[in-house]
Design a protein around this motif. Structure first.
Motif, PDB file in Angstrom:
ATOM      1  N   LYS A  33      44.093  42.815  43.045  1.00  0.00           N
ATOM      2  CA  LYS A  33      45.133  42.484  41.925  1.00  0.00           C
ATOM      3  C   LYS A  33      45.499  41.061  42.056  1.00  0.00           C
ATOM      4  CE  LYS A  33      46.893  47.091  41.181  1.00  0.00           C
ATOM      5  NZ  LYS A  33      48.221  48.007  41.307  1.00  0.00           N
ATOM      6  N   ASP A  39      43.360  37.761  40.442  1.00  0.00           N
ATOM      7  CA  ASP A  39      43.230  39.393  40.039  1.00  0.00           C
ATOM      8  C   ASP A  39      41.817  39.436  39.822  1.00  0.00           C
ATOM      9  OD1 ASP A  39      42.950  41.706  38.598  1.00  0.00           O
ATOM     10  OD2 ASP A  39      44.905  41.396  38.172  1.00  0.00           O
ATOM     11  N   ARG A  41      40.325  42.322  38.847  1.00  0.00           N
ATOM     12  CA  ARG A  41      40.186  43.603  38.201  1.00  0.00           C
ATOM     13  C   ARG A  41      39.463  43.387  36.908  1.00  0.00           C
ATOM     14  NH1 ARG A  41      45.830  45.669  37.806  1.00  0.00           N
ATOM     15  NH2 ARG A  41      46.113  43.558  37.560  1.00  0.00           N
ATOM     16  N   GLN A  88      34.095  47.997  37.134  1.00  0.00           N
ATOM     17  CA  GLN A  88      34.886  49.035  37.705  1.00  0.00           C
ATOM     18  C   GLN A  88      36.153  49.563  37.026  1.00  0.00           C
ATOM     19  OE1 GLN A  88      37.532  46.922  40.808  1.00  0.00           O
ATOM     20  NE2 GLN A  88      37.234  45.049  39.515  1.00  0.00           N
ATOM     21  N   GLU A  90      39.834  51.563  36.973  1.00  0.00           N
ATOM     22  CA  GLU A  90      41.232  51.641  37.844  1.00  0.00           C
ATOM     23  C   GLU A  90      41.278  52.912  38.509  1.00  0.00           C
ATOM     24  OE1 GLU A  90      43.107  48.630  38.269  1.00  0.00           O
ATOM     25  OE2 GLU A  90      41.453  48.008  37.240  1.00  0.00           O
TER      26      GLU A  90
END
Length: 90
Positions: A33, A39, A41, A88, A90
């Protein structure tokens, strides 16, 4: 770790996931994160394509804390990591 984890001729997804979450996570946060680095993500990387991310992974970003990983991982491994980051969940 990187040089021994990837000595085989085939990709080891589990070793690459560990690399992402441990080695990359040391700067980007263990949950990716953000931290020292941004980050990682998928929702924050969605405007990048895998080719750009692969280049960043392999060659780093000059004048930043992002090092080049080319001496430690192959192009194929860097491409796998880039796709993993983009896909990816979460």
């Amino acid at each position: 770790m990187a040089t021994t984890a990837f000595a085989a001729d085939t990709l080891d997804p589990n070793a690459l996931k560990r690399l992402v979450h441990q080695d990359c996570g040391s700067c980007h946060g263990l949950s990716l994160k953000g931290g020292l680095g941004p980050d990682l993500r998928s929702e924050t990387l969605e405007h990048y394509d895998a080719e750009i991310l692969t280049g960043v992974i392999l060659d780093g970003i000059p004048d930043t804390a992002m090092p080049p990983w080319r001496p430690l991982i192959s192009e194929e491994e860097a491409e796998w990591i880039a796709r993993y980051l983009l896909e990816q969940e979460e």
